[in-house]
Enzyme design. Structure first.
Site, mmCIF file in Angstrom:
data_model
loop_
_atom_site.group_PDB
_atom_site.id
_atom_site.type_symbol
_atom_site.label_atom_id
_atom_site.label_comp_id
_atom_site.label_asym_id
_atom_site.label_seq_id
_atom_site.Cartn_x
_atom_site.Cartn_y
_atom_site.Cartn_z
ATOM 1 N N VAL A 1 0.834 -1.202 0.000
ATOM 2 C CA VAL A 1 0.000 0.000 0.000
ATOM 3 C C VAL A 1 0.874 1.259 0.000
ATOM 4 O O VAL A 1 0.570 2.239 -0.680
ATOM 5 C CB VAL A 1 -0.986 -0.017 1.182
ATOM 6 C CG1 VAL A 1 -1.718 1.312 1.297
ATOM 7 C CG2 VAL A 1 -1.994 -1.152 1.001
ATOM 8 N N TYR B 1 -6.737 2.428 4.394
ATOM 9 C CA TYR B 1 -6.847 0.962 4.484
ATOM 10 C C TYR B 1 -5.526 0.286 4.851
ATOM 11 O O TYR B 1 -4.501 0.936 4.914
ATOM 12 C CB TYR B 1 -7.546 0.354 3.270
ATOM 13 C CG TYR B 1 -6.980 0.464 1.872
ATOM 14 C CD1 TYR B 1 -5.659 0.705 1.583
ATOM 15 C CD2 TYR B 1 -7.854 0.274 0.797
ATOM 16 C CE1 TYR B 1 -5.214 0.741 0.272
ATOM 17 C CE2 TYR B 1 -7.408 0.298 -0.518
ATOM 18 C CZ TYR B 1 -6.094 0.535 -0.771
ATOM 19 O OH TYR B 1 -5.657 0.562 -2.059
ATOM 20 N N GLU B 2 -5.589 -0.988 5.148
ATOM 21 C CA GLU B 2 -4.447 -1.735 5.708
ATOM 22 C C GLU B 2 -3.952 -1.106 7.003
ATOM 23 O O GLU B 2 -2.764 -1.177 7.315
ATOM 24 C CB GLU B 2 -3.282 -1.808 4.709
ATOM 25 C CG GLU B 2 -3.533 -2.614 3.477
ATOM 26 C CD GLU B 2 -3.926 -4.052 3.783
ATOM 27 O OE1 GLU B 2 -4.886 -4.520 3.181
ATOM 28 O OE2 GLU B 2 -3.293 -4.689 4.657
ATOM 29 N N GLY B 3 -4.856 -0.530 7.770
ATOM 30 C CA GLY B 3 -4.463 0.190 8.991
ATOM 31 C C GLY B 3 -4.225 1.647 8.653
ATOM 32 O O GLY B 3 -3.328 1.960 7.867
ATOM 33 N N GLN C 1 -0.477 2.972 11.785
ATOM 34 C CA GLN C 1 0.916 2.667 11.425
ATOM 35 C C GLN C 1 1.867 3.335 12.413
ATOM 36 O O GLN C 1 2.851 2.742 12.861
ATOM 37 C CB GLN C 1 1.240 3.169 10.001
ATOM 38 C CG GLN C 1 0.348 2.620 8.898
ATOM 39 C CD GLN C 1 0.375 1.109 8.803
ATOM 40 O OE1 GLN C 1 1.422 0.490 8.974
ATOM 41 N NE2 GLN C 1 -0.775 0.509 8.560
#
Lengths: 570, 570
Positions: free
Chosen positions: B297, B431-433, B438
């Site tokens: 990402v 998205y993906e955290g 992060q």
């Protein structure tokens, strides 16, 4: 979503931060007392929250369309526009002689913020008309004034600005539209104009276009440009819309946002118009209109920031998600970084609001005073105007973007409306002169006084730091230091070549706004202890970026040109 | 627009900045020579430029639609997907035992960047499949591997990740989906999942859903969650798609961007699935998948930044507008602030590319080495991963936003495509955290080693500063100072309470990335003098912001909570 007009914060900013109570002590604005201000803000707030906010999504979901040569606007926009017009809000700062309310710009800026928060795409319509009213008040003949101003001020007719052509954007002087004198005082105007906000619509019975065009003897460039008033329908002997003029919208733009505002390509095909101001002096007249429109656009950014913030805060307060390190709720409001985002949004809004209102206040005081005092206020307002435009609109984008982030995945789907704010506000950093051009104005024209206006503001910042020294030494020191860095950077600019100034213009503008922000918020904190936390956050966590921006300013132009087009592409 | 794969810059970054030639000296990646790398980059670049880029606008203008229970994708996407699959790109870093190319992630990251630049919405599809391949390689039974991996690796079937539910976004542990064992090794999975990228489509013959759900004896929270593989069509005895499973897309999201990627709400209604990994150990298996997806990402952000930059540069080079202070052209390229924007875009891209490739390189080296060395590389890669994700995607948004600004008014109309980049890339920060998550990972889990991995990177930064001292003293000093500020900030974090760490996490991540950027670009400049100007710009004009961010970090959590919900709203 529900919009709650931030009237208390506006009043506080006006009274305690800006000192706008001084307005009511002038003869011109003697009526602008605290009570009147409150009454007007409350009334405008109701309009914004109850009439305008409910149609905002309609504008996005059902954009204006051009069909059979006529623009049909979004559902509900017609009635909402009527409410604006009938409330007298179009003419709120216009001359009472022609039906205006004659309110100070300080107050109309606050009102404008609320309308922008509620429905930016519709609020853009009266903003354009207000600019036109001002241009006519200053530059039109008495006959034109008598015929057009009452209609524009009442909102029965609306106004547009026609500057841009495909090859002439920021470089207005490159325009090709022409005007031919007809010998009867009228002119035939021909040409194509693009990006005309509210260029056509069905919310009012007539549309008055202010069009920049070149007379047959107009020289090339900006010095050969004249300004014409070209109505959609030529007024008949009673001043009512009569014969259709030879102009039309050719198409509407498909834009990133602001879908409720029809942005037209307009074609003028020998359309009848009248000269406004002197021949070849169109740019000066247009600048009258654009100058205050710039403050209006800065206030658009502020307005969207406020809405986006309110929405994000409401979402964060409701959204249960994940264990937090504090409190016994598990709403995302209690996650530290969500708090950071909200504090950042609130601080940027506080700073932008103070800058916009202080700009308006300066321009009002310039009108309400005379002689040297008026000149000082005028210079102050002129210096603040590009800052209000650029920082206000940058704040709009930044806060709307943070608003999406607070929403997480829900921010990326359109149904929440968070994304609409970011899309709608994006153009405000571009139109009325891109923010880069605002910055060039700041370090160019606005430093042509040798830095006097800038230094006066730095003096105000220093005075705040001194006044806060006893109660808030850490904040006072930080503000003092930042002011000194800014002063040194200003000195560097004053001694620099023009393109070196331009090279540092954007970071300089931003640095100036951030430090001004420290000054405003600290003034607020001194007046009301409950505002200390926000000032502290801004001064200790956002304002330090000003020093980094100043470091960029003094690098000059050469490093920016070190790579040629080929190297940039490789 | 025309996309020119930045292969030369990638090669330079790999060889001179990262030192990725070390890969080919390992046994595992002995084939990854400079020649092979070049051949693969060239081939992937052709695919991206000639096959993917031409369909990118289609995805935006003609989004995927759900009709009669089936998703139909955007025009041209089916053929473009086939080209990706047939070229072997889906399985480029998968195990050769099941048909993968077994390439190092360093190389597939570079390939991924190009696919993302060309058509992010389509490139997201193989990225999801790649994550699933990795999860199955690590956690699936041999039978599942034998059945599914060849189909996924060849791209005949695609993969999805099903984590999110309406009440369970970042807080995955709150999910309610259930799985009932059937006694035959299979499970019946039921529940509703939202935000499922490429949840349904018509570009491949089967879709394999990895679904998080809770077994009857699963405890509340993340520790009671298991992972299931739930295919759209149950494989028949020959391993071909057979009976339809009881799952379906209910609706597609109407999103800000990435319209070409169908984002589905998926309903699993007692759908047949198989357990992947141990019972109740679903989160660990899912993290395998998500961890590398995070780098993927980050690379999405980088890819969009590169395209947006190329487009803005091309526009600036062509657009004649206004007198400039330099040169004899009048393109906007010669305006100082346009140059500033382009330099800023290029610097951020250079930094992001180095971070993404270095992250991938670390993860590769962790696999290719053993013992303490492998552990060090692994920790390095783990530390860099959240930075790559957050800084890469922040760069995507920032560069795309600047791209709009370079276009002026043309940036706000959709026909140029500049706005699409900004819209498409916006979700990558979520998205993906989210990028906030992060940053929490960076200052939380990634500092649980007591700061060893972080300090090792600071050591690399210091070494670069020392190495550059003789040739570029000003840049070396600036890098040295920034590294020291960062080191002091790290020390503060290591001694802080957990929520104080979280409070400073986002500015700390950004500061770390900016200083790392100085290190990477300075290494590039030492290897090639023509790269000095960019390093200089970054170090002297962007990197100073790191110090401002560090100042925010050490304020801790208290100032962020100083205003309660009511005070925030007033």
């Amino acid at each position: 979503m529900t919009y709650a007009p931030p009237i208390r914060d506006m009043q506080f900013t006006l009274e305690k931060v800006i000192g706008a109570d001084r307005l009511a002590r002038t003869e011109l604005f003697a009526d602008a007392t605290a009570d009147t201000t409150e009454a007007i803000l409350l009334e405008a707030g109701k309009l914004a929250a109850n009439i305008l906010a409910p149609v905002n999504r309609n504008g996005d979901l059902t954009p204006a369309v051009l069909e059979n040569g006529v623009v049909r606007v979004s559902p509900g926009f017609g009635d909402a526009y009527k409410a604006i017009a009938e409330g007298g809000w179009v003419g709120m700062n216009a001359d009472p002689e022609f039906g205006g309310m004659g309110l100070p710009m300080t107050l109309t800026t606050a009102v404008g913020e609320m309308m922008n928060s509620a429905c930016l795409s519709l609020a853009l319509n009266p903003l354009m008309t207000q600019g036109q009213i001002e241009a006519l008040e200053h530059h039109a003949s008495d006959a034109i004034k008598a015929l057009y101003l009452p209609k524009l001020i009442s909102g029965e007719w609306t106004g547009t600005m026609n500057l841009t052509e495909p090859q002439a954007g920021s470089d207005v002087g490159a325009l090709r539209s022409k005007a031919e004198p007809q010998g009867d005082g009228s002119y035939k105007v021909s040409g194509q104009k693009i990006f005309i906000s509210w260029g056509d619509h069905d919310v009012a019975e007539n549309i008055c276009h202010l069009v920049l065009a070149r007379l047959p003897d107009g020289v090339a460039g900006t010095k050969g440009i004249s300004l014409f008033l070209v109505p959609k329908f030529l007024p008949d002997e009673n001043g009512n819309p009569g014969v259709a003029n030879t102009l039309k919208p050719i198409s509407l733009e498909h834009k990133l946002g602001l879908h409720g505002s029809p942005t037209a390509i307009m074609e003028f095909d020998g359309a009848t118009g009248w000269l406004i101001g002197a021949e070849h002096a169109g740019m000066a007249a247009m600048f009258t209109m654009m100058n205050n429109a710039r403050l209006g656009v800065g206030t658009q950014g502020l307005g969207i920031a406020e809405s986006a913030y309110q929405q994000a805060l409401a979402f964060a307060t409701d959204r249960v998600q994940g264990r937090t390190m504090v409190a016994d709720t598990n709403t995302i409001l209690d996650h530290a970084d969500v708090r950071r985002m909200l504090m950042q949004m609130k601080a940027l809004i506080g700073v932008s609001r103070a800058i916009c209102l202080d700009t308006a206040f300066s321009l009002d005081m310039a009108r309400a005073t005379s002689g040297d005092e008026a000149a000082k206020w005028k210079a102050r307002g002129a210096f603040l105007t590009p800052i209000a435009k650029a920082f206000g609109t940058d704040t709009g984008s930044e806060v709307a973007d943070l608003g999406i982030q607070v929403h997480g995945g829900m921010g990326f789907v359109e149904e929440t409306g968070a994304a609409q704010y970011a899309r709608d506000v994006r153009v405000t950093r571009i139109y009325e002169g891109t923010n880069g051009i605002q910055a060039m104005d700041l370090v160019g024209r606005k430093l042509m006084d040798g830095g006097i206006a800038a230094e006066a503001l730095l003096g105000e910042i220093e005075a705040t730091a001194k006044a806060a020294q006893a109660a808030h030494p850490a904040l006072a020191d930080a503000l003092q230091d930042a002011g000194e860095t800014l002063a040194a950077t200003l000195d560097w600019l004053l001694g620099a070549e023009v393109n070196d100034r331009f090279a540092g213009s954007v970071p300089f503008l931003r640095a100036f706004a951030l430090v001004l922000g420290g000054h405003y918020l600290l003034r607020g904190a001194m007046a009301d202890e409950s505002r200390l936390a926000l000032a502290q956050f801004h001064i200790l966590q956002l304002m330090p970026q000003a020093t980094a921006h100043c470091a960029a300013v003094v690098q000059g132009a050469a490093p920016l040109y070190a790579l040629d087009a080929e190297a940039l592409a490789s």
